[in-house]
Design a protein around this motif. Structure first.
Motif, short mmCIF file in Angstrom:
data_model
loop_
_atom_site.label_atom_id
_atom_site.label_comp_id
_atom_site.label_asym_id
_atom_site.label_seq_id
_atom_site.Cartn_x
_atom_site.Cartn_y
_atom_site.Cartn_z
N TRP A 60 0.78 -1.24 0.09
CA TRP A 60 0.00 0.22 -0.01
C TRP A 60 0.76 1.18 0.02
O TRP A 60 0.44 2.40 0.19
CB TRP A 60 -1.01 0.10 1.11
N ASN A 118 7.16 5.95 10.35
CA ASN A 118 6.16 4.78 9.80
C ASN A 118 4.81 5.16 10.60
O ASN A 118 4.60 6.09 11.35
CB ASN A 118 6.57 3.34 10.37
N GLY A 119 3.64 4.49 10.09
CA GLY A 119 2.35 4.67 10.26
C GLY A 119 2.14 4.47 11.82
O GLY A 119 1.33 5.44 12.67
N SER A 120 2.57 3.57 12.38
CA SER A 120 2.50 3.28 13.68
C SER A 120 2.90 4.47 14.57
O SER A 120 2.33 4.94 15.60
CB SER A 120 3.24 2.15 14.33
N TYR A 152 -7.48 -0.40 12.56
CA TYR A 152 -6.24 -0.61 12.41
C TYR A 152 -5.19 0.62 12.49
O TYR A 152 -5.38 1.48 11.54
CB TYR A 152 -5.71 -1.79 11.16
N HIS A 153 -4.46 0.60 13.33
CA HIS A 153 -3.51 1.95 13.63
C HIS A 153 -2.22 1.51 13.61
O HIS A 153 -1.25 2.55 13.86
CB HIS A 153 -4.16 2.88 14.66
N GLY A 154 -1.93 0.32 13.61
CA GLY A 154 -0.51 -0.02 13.57
C GLY A 154 -0.23 -1.07 14.76
O GLY A 154 -0.93 -1.42 15.65
N GLU A 226 -10.04 5.67 10.96
CA GLU A 226 -9.36 5.69 9.56
C GLU A 226 -10.58 6.29 8.75
O GLU A 226 -11.68 5.72 8.77
CB GLU A 226 -9.29 4.09 9.02
N ASP A 260 -6.44 8.93 10.83
CA ASP A 260 -5.36 8.34 10.29
C ASP A 260 -5.28 7.99 8.94
O ASP A 260 -5.97 6.96 8.43
CB ASP A 260 -5.43 6.83 11.31
N VAL A 262 -3.01 6.94 7.09
CA VAL A 262 -1.75 6.26 7.02
C VAL A 262 -1.89 5.53 5.28
O VAL A 262 -1.18 5.60 4.50
CB VAL A 262 -1.46 5.55 7.89
N MET A 263 -2.99 4.90 5.22
CA MET A 263 -3.26 4.03 3.85
C MET A 263 -4.21 5.21 2.96
O MET A 263 -3.76 5.08 1.76
CB MET A 263 -4.28 3.00 4.16
N LYS A 289 2.69 5.43 5.11
CA LYS A 289 2.58 4.64 3.57
C LYS A 289 3.24 5.21 2.29
O LYS A 289 4.49 5.25 1.99
CB LYS A 289 1.46 3.76 3.57
C1 LIG Z 1 -0.31 0.47 7.78
C2 LIG Z 1 -0.97 1.40 8.58
C3 LIG Z 1 -0.69 1.69 9.75
C4 LIG Z 1 0.84 1.30 10.35
O1 LIG Z 1 1.69 1.78 9.48
P1 LIG Z 1 3.10 1.06 9.69
O2 LIG Z 1 3.88 1.91 8.79
O3 LIG Z 1 3.19 -0.10 9.11
O4 LIG Z 1 3.65 1.23 11.20
C5 LIG Z 1 -1.48 2.61 10.68
N1 LIG Z 1 -2.76 2.83 10.17
C6 LIG Z 1 -3.35 2.53 9.05
C7 LIG Z 1 -4.32 3.19 8.71
C8 LIG Z 1 -2.44 1.66 8.16
O5 LIG Z 1 -2.94 1.28 6.99
#
Ligand SMILES: *Cc1c(COP(=O)(O)O)cnc(C)c1O
Length: 458
Positions: A60, A118-120, A152-154, A226, A260, A262-263, A289
């Protein structure tokens, strides 16, 4: 090119020395792994010269394709200057320029950028900032975060605490801090989800949040979600208008909204940020990401002047945000991220993308002709195809059947790299995929589902 003897050695060393993420290593050891050597646009090429369409944008992250000349050039130019220097006590050029750019392209009101890797960590930063903000505002009794089922947030401990995926997080329950988890009804088969049930679902969710707030008056730090799509939870789409109304609710109730992205960020949903679809400015926004185009690990947490200002004070007041990662604001990653955004602007990519998205959506409908496809969910260039033993009676495949895994394995033999979320096949190619490449990816996916689920009727 690596010769075959080398590839045998690599496979042996992989099995001897590597522990892969989210992987049952006993299963891994029983198989021949694919070892990627290079990339070219949307293709990944392994050590034996096989080419695969990267159907999941390398977990992703990839935006403009692999081995992109402009991104490579930006990275090389920065490399000739310096690879890394610290943001703790000093600054660097790409980190400054990228911060300015991120403030420019994110929703109005987000004016400060805090980097991590990173996302986490982007989520950890947001949680700690939000928590500390209330301490500085004289409301230290605010300790609870509201989050959603299937979120999911990491994988770090704070990010897991606000996560809602039982199979990932249950083992660590006793390590996690207390939160309020709002359960939402699962999305049902989208073919039969009309406006009505969408509205009902939205109302149910909002009521659940409102109730959680009223049961804990004055104790809530904020709410984290998310936006539009719950990714790792199974590519679950939220009802239209939900984000907007949730943002209003948070505002009226005086709690912080943490989004969040991240994705969803960097164009994945068809706009630069998912928040833009519903015209929302959160108090905190997390991105990772795709931020450095899938080239390097880079993340950022953006926030408002209101939150930033609450941390200002005399040195001995201890209002400092005591948080930072060693590679924060890494110049190489920031330089690639700047070029990433620059390509969006130069090529008017978000405009171009609408044609690809329309094609993607149209062709995904074909999957409903397959008897074991229970649901097809899509938002922008992200889709989830949920496989079911019997869609009519809502019977899922059992975990042990590994249907998702088997479909992806078959797809690999046909030239596409995919990775399932249990029995949901995820399609998330690089945004710059061409229509004909997208057609190939969809054809392979269709054939793989058809072949694997055939003769396995309920
Ligand atoms: C992948 C993801 C994370 C975590 O990111 P990492 O870089 O793997 O730590 C957090 N939140 C969302 C919505 C994600 O898709």
């Amino acid at each position: 090119m690596q010769n075959l003897r080398d590839s045998k050695t690599l496979i042996g060393w992989d099995k001897d020395y590597l522990w892969h993420p989210f992987t049952q290593m006993r299963d891994w050891l029983a198989e021949e792994p694919v070892i990627i050597q290079s990339g070219e646009g949307v293709y990944l090429i392994d050590v034996e010269g096989n080419r695969y369409i990267d159907g999941i944008a390398s977990m992703w992250t990839n935006v403009h394709g692999h081995n992109h000349p402009d991104l490579n050039a930006a990275l090389k130019t920065q490399l000739d200057q310096i690879a890394h220097s610290t943001l703790l006590g000093y600054s660097n050029i790409p980190a400054i320029k990228l911060a300015q750019k991120l403030v420019e392209i994110t929703p109005k009101g987000l004016n400060k950028v805090f980097y991590s890797d990173n996302g986490s960590t982007a989520v950890e930063v947001a949680l700690k900032m939000a928590f500390q903000y209330w301490q500085h505002k004289g409301e230290p009794q605010r300790k609870l975060f509201i989050h959603f089922d299937s979120a999911y947030h990491g994988d770090t401990v704070g990010a897991m605490s606000v996560g809602g995926i039982k199979s990932f997080h249950n083992t660590y329950n006793s390590l996690l801090f207390e939160c309020i988890r709002v359960s939402a009804p699962k999305t049902c088969r989208s073919a039969v989800v009309g406006k009505d049930s969408d509205m009902k679902m939205k109302t149910r969710w909002l009521n659940a949040v409102e109730q959680a707030i009223s049961e804990h008056t004055g104790e809530i730090v904020g709410i984290i979600l998310e936006p539009l799509i719950q990714g790792a939870g199974g590519m679950l789409m939220s009802p239209k208008g939900f984000l907007k109304e949730l943002a209003e609710l948070a505002k009226n109730q005086n709690i912080l909204l943490i989004v969040d992205e991240v994705m969803t960020g960097l164009g994945r949903t068809g706009k630069m940020w998912a928040c833009e679809h519903e015209d929302v400015t959160p108090d905190l926004l997390c991105t990772a990401k795709g931020l450095a185009a899938g080239y390097l690990p880079l993340a950022a947490t953006l926030t408002t002047d209101e939150i930033y200002n609450a941390f200002l004070g005399e040195y001995n007041e201890q209002k400092t945000f005591f948080h930072g990662h060693t590679f924060t604001g890494n110049p190489l990653a920031c330089a690639v991220a700047l070029e990433n955004i620059s390509i969006f602007e130069r090529e008017n990519l978000l405009h171009q993308l609408q044609t690809t998205i329309a094609h993607f959506k149209k062709r995904l409908q074909e999957f409903y002709t397959l008897p074991h496809v229970g649901d097809v969910r899509v938002c922008g260039m992200a889709a989830g195809i949920e496989l079911m033993k019997n869609p009519d009676t809502n019977v899922s495949y059992s975990f042990e059947e590994k249907t998702g895994i088997r479909v992806c394995k078959y797809a690999l033999s046909q030239g596409a790299i995919l990775r399932p979320l249990v029995n949901t096949i995820v399609l998330m190619p690089p945004l710059q995929i061409s229509i004909s490449e997208l057609d190939s990816l969809l054809d392979i996916t269709f054939r793989s589902i058809e072949t694997v689920t055939k003769n396995r009727a309920s």
